[in-house]
Enzyme design. Structure first.
Site, PDB file in Angstrom:
ATOM      1  N   LYS A  11       6.619  -2.080   1.909  1.00 31.85           N
ATOM      2  CA  LYS A  11       5.425  -1.463   2.509  1.00 31.85           C
ATOM      3  C   LYS A  11       4.234  -2.406   2.367  1.00 31.85           C
ATOM      4  O   LYS A  11       3.311  -2.181   1.579  1.00 31.85           O
ATOM      5  CB  LYS A  11       5.144  -0.085   1.886  1.00 31.85           C
ATOM      6  CG  LYS A  11       4.244   0.786   2.769  1.00 31.85           C
ATOM      7  CD  LYS A  11       4.318   2.226   2.340  1.00 31.85           C
ATOM      8  CE  LYS A  11       3.255   3.102   2.997  1.00 31.85           C
ATOM      9  NZ  LYS A  11       3.385   3.207   4.456  1.00 31.85           N
TER      10      LYS A  11
ATOM     11  N   GLU B  86      11.865   2.122  14.324  1.00 34.79           N
ATOM     12  CA  GLU B  86      11.032   3.215  13.804  1.00 34.79           C
ATOM     13  C   GLU B  86       9.699   3.198  14.540  1.00 34.79           C
ATOM     14  O   GLU B  86       9.460   2.336  15.391  1.00 34.79           O
ATOM     15  CB  GLU B  86      10.815   3.058  12.292  1.00 34.79           C
ATOM     16  CG  GLU B  86      10.116   1.765  11.914  1.00 34.79           C
ATOM     17  CD  GLU B  86      10.055   1.532  10.413  1.00 34.79           C
ATOM     18  OE1 GLU B  86       9.960   2.503   9.646  1.00 34.79           O
ATOM     19  OE2 GLU B  86      10.070   0.346  10.021  1.00 34.79           O
TER      20      GLU B  86
ATOM     21  N   HIS C 202      -1.739 -21.120  -0.188  1.00 34.57           N
ATOM     22  CA  HIS C 202      -0.526 -20.319  -0.044  1.00 34.57           C
ATOM     23  C   HIS C 202       0.103 -20.028  -1.400  1.00 34.57           C
ATOM     24  O   HIS C 202       0.627 -18.940  -1.637  1.00 34.57           O
ATOM     25  CB  HIS C 202       0.485 -21.012   0.877  1.00 34.57           C
ATOM     26  CG  HIS C 202       0.086 -20.938   2.316  1.00 34.57           C
ATOM     27  ND1 HIS C 202      -1.065 -21.524   2.794  1.00 34.57           N
ATOM     28  CD2 HIS C 202       0.659 -20.318   3.372  1.00 34.57           C
ATOM     29  CE1 HIS C 202      -1.176 -21.269   4.084  1.00 34.57           C
ATOM     30  NE2 HIS C 202      -0.139 -20.536   4.464  1.00 34.57           N
TER      31      HIS C 202
ATOM     32  N   ARG D 229      -8.277 -19.896  -1.849  1.00 35.40           N
ATOM     33  CA  ARG D 229      -7.291 -19.705  -0.780  1.00 35.40           C
ATOM     34  C   ARG D 229      -6.302 -20.865  -0.712  1.00 35.40           C
ATOM     35  O   ARG D 229      -6.655 -22.002  -0.420  1.00 35.40           O
ATOM     36  CB  ARG D 229      -7.981 -19.540   0.575  1.00 35.40           C
ATOM     37  CG  ARG D 229      -6.984 -19.122   1.650  1.00 35.40           C
ATOM     38  CD  ARG D 229      -7.557 -19.094   3.045  1.00 35.40           C
ATOM     39  NE  ARG D 229      -6.510 -18.756   3.998  1.00 35.40           N
ATOM     40  CZ  ARG D 229      -5.572 -19.608   4.422  1.00 35.40           C
ATOM     41  NH1 ARG D 229      -5.565 -20.864   4.005  1.00 35.40           N
ATOM     42  NH2 ARG D 229      -4.645 -19.198   5.275  1.00 35.40           N
TER      43      ARG D 229
ATOM     44  N   ARG E  64       8.465   4.039  -4.467  1.00 37.73           N
ATOM     45  CA  ARG E  64       8.449   3.013  -3.415  1.00 37.73           C
ATOM     46  C   ARG E  64       7.399   1.948  -3.702  1.00 37.73           C
ATOM     47  O   ARG E  64       7.610   0.758  -3.450  1.00 37.73           O
ATOM     48  CB  ARG E  64       8.202   3.667  -2.056  1.00 37.73           C
ATOM     49  CG  ARG E  64       8.316   2.685  -0.899  1.00 37.73           C
ATOM     50  CD  ARG E  64       8.259   3.363   0.443  1.00 37.73           C
ATOM     51  NE  ARG E  64       6.986   4.023   0.663  1.00 37.73           N
ATOM     52  CZ  ARG E  64       6.734   4.841   1.683  1.00 37.73           C
ATOM     53  NH1 ARG E  64       7.669   5.090   2.578  1.00 37.73           N
ATOM     54  NH2 ARG E  64       5.559   5.401   1.827  1.00 37.73           N
TER      55      ARG E  64
ATOM     56  N   TYR F  57       0.832  -1.199   0.000  1.00 38.50           N
ATOM     57  CA  TYR F  57       0.000   0.000   0.000  1.00 38.50           C
ATOM     58  C   TYR F  57       0.867   1.250   0.000  1.00 38.50           C
ATOM     59  O   TYR F  57       2.077   1.181   0.241  1.00 38.50           O
ATOM     60  CB  TYR F  57      -0.953   0.002   1.210  1.00 38.50           C
ATOM     61  CG  TYR F  57      -0.287   0.300   2.523  1.00 38.50           C
ATOM     62  CD1 TYR F  57       0.518  -0.642   3.148  1.00 38.50           C
ATOM     63  CD2 TYR F  57      -0.434   1.542   3.140  1.00 38.50           C
ATOM     64  CE1 TYR F  57       1.147  -0.361   4.349  1.00 38.50           C
ATOM     65  CE2 TYR F  57       0.192   1.828   4.345  1.00 38.50           C
ATOM     66  CZ  TYR F  57       0.979   0.870   4.940  1.00 38.50           C
ATOM     67  OH  TYR F  57       1.607   1.154   6.118  1.00 38.50           O
TER      68      TYR F  57
END
Ligand code: PLP
Length: 283
Positions: free
Chosen positions: A148, A181, A102, A100, A52, A33
């Site tokens: 991210k 962070e 993996h 669903r 990014r 995201y």
């Protein structure tokens, strides 16, 4: 006028927007995201967030669902349509939806969702900086924090703890006792000698876009700068502390785990960098 969201090529009223039950971002956190701030209807640090985004997708081997130009066009259209002057844009790309498992289906296509939030209060940023109180806690995340990813459970858990303690943010601490962070921000201190310090980029932290812009501003303002780790103890005895993120800009930290930083007021260096950043962002 309803707010619209963008979901896989369609503009839909925000309250009707939905992802398939087996979207991999919800089942596995298998997505990435980005969050932009909108100031004067323009995206702040537009290009850096896109860079990014592409990097994060590349690391997860998720193809871009469409070119950057096309995504940017949809983002702009949404800003116009939702009449956002000051606010945020959230963009999520998941690996897509398939039964669903993996291992995803071979023909899976990535899904893209975009929504906006109207935040007229951002226009007041210059006048009313919030003094942040933070707590610290162990960094329980995975070893690729540079991506991210939508998998944010450790961040969420610690941030909820901060909220429960009446604090705004939490700094995560690695096994060596060094701050990595914040749960949704980069961490900084200013030493008694006025050197600005933040942890160096590596897989241990997200390469913050605001962090990058603030690094440029530090050089331009002529402050001494060190990219290195710092402990919670060093932070508590620092002259100043602050966080950076798209939505906090440069956010002054006045208390860490109940210890007042400096004289408990917004420090001179923090104030200067905040001012420079807000100017650059058009706020
Ligand atoms: N670190 C983490 C873990 C974050 O989630 C964020 C933003 O959400 C940041 C740092 C700051 O990044 P940026 O300045 O790009 O908003």
């Amino acid at each position: 006028m309803p707010s619209y969201a963008f979901v896989d090529g369609q503009y839909v009223p925000r309250h009707l927007a939905a992802l398939p039950l087996e979207d991999r971002a919800t089942n596995f956190g298998d997505g990435i995201y980005e969050v932009w701030v909108v100031a004067q209807s323009k995206l702040v640090d537009e290009e850096k967030h896109f860079a990014r985004l592409e990097r994060s997708l590349g690391e997860l081997k998720i193809p871009m669902p469409m070119g950057q130009k096309a995504i940017a066009q949809h983002v702009r259209r949404l800003i116009r349509r939702n009449n956002i002057k000051f606010g945020t844009v959230y963009l999520q790309i998941s690996r897509g939806a398939s039964k669903r498992d993996h291992v995803p289906a071979a023909n899976i296509t990535p899904s893209i969702t975009i929504f906006t939030n109207n935040k007229p209060g951002l226009a007041e940023a210059r006048r009313a900086p919030k003094k942040l109180k933070i707590i610290t806690g162990p960094d329980l995340r995975w070893a690729r924090r540079d991506i991210k990813s939508t998998s944010l459970l450790p961040n969420v858990m610690l941030r909820m703890e901060a909220h429960q303690q009446g604090c705004h943010e939490a700094w995560m601490v690695d096994d060596q006792g060094m701050v990595t962070e914040g749960t949704s921000s980069s961490s900084w201190i200013v030493t008694l000698e006025k050197t600005v310090v933040t942890r160096a980029l590596s897989n241990d932290i997200l390469p913050g876009v605001t962090r990058d812009t603030v690094c440029e501003l530090i050089a331009r303002a002529g402050y001494e700068f060190e990219e290195r780790g710092f402990s919670v103890e060093e932070a508590k005895h620092a002259a100043e502390a602050f966080v950076t993120s798209a939505t906090n800009f440069v956010g002054p930290v006045v208390e860490i785990d109940g210890t007042t930083i400096g004289n408990g007021q917004i420090g001179e260096v923090t104030n200067k960098l905040r001012d420079l950043y807000l100017r650059a962002a058009g706020l």
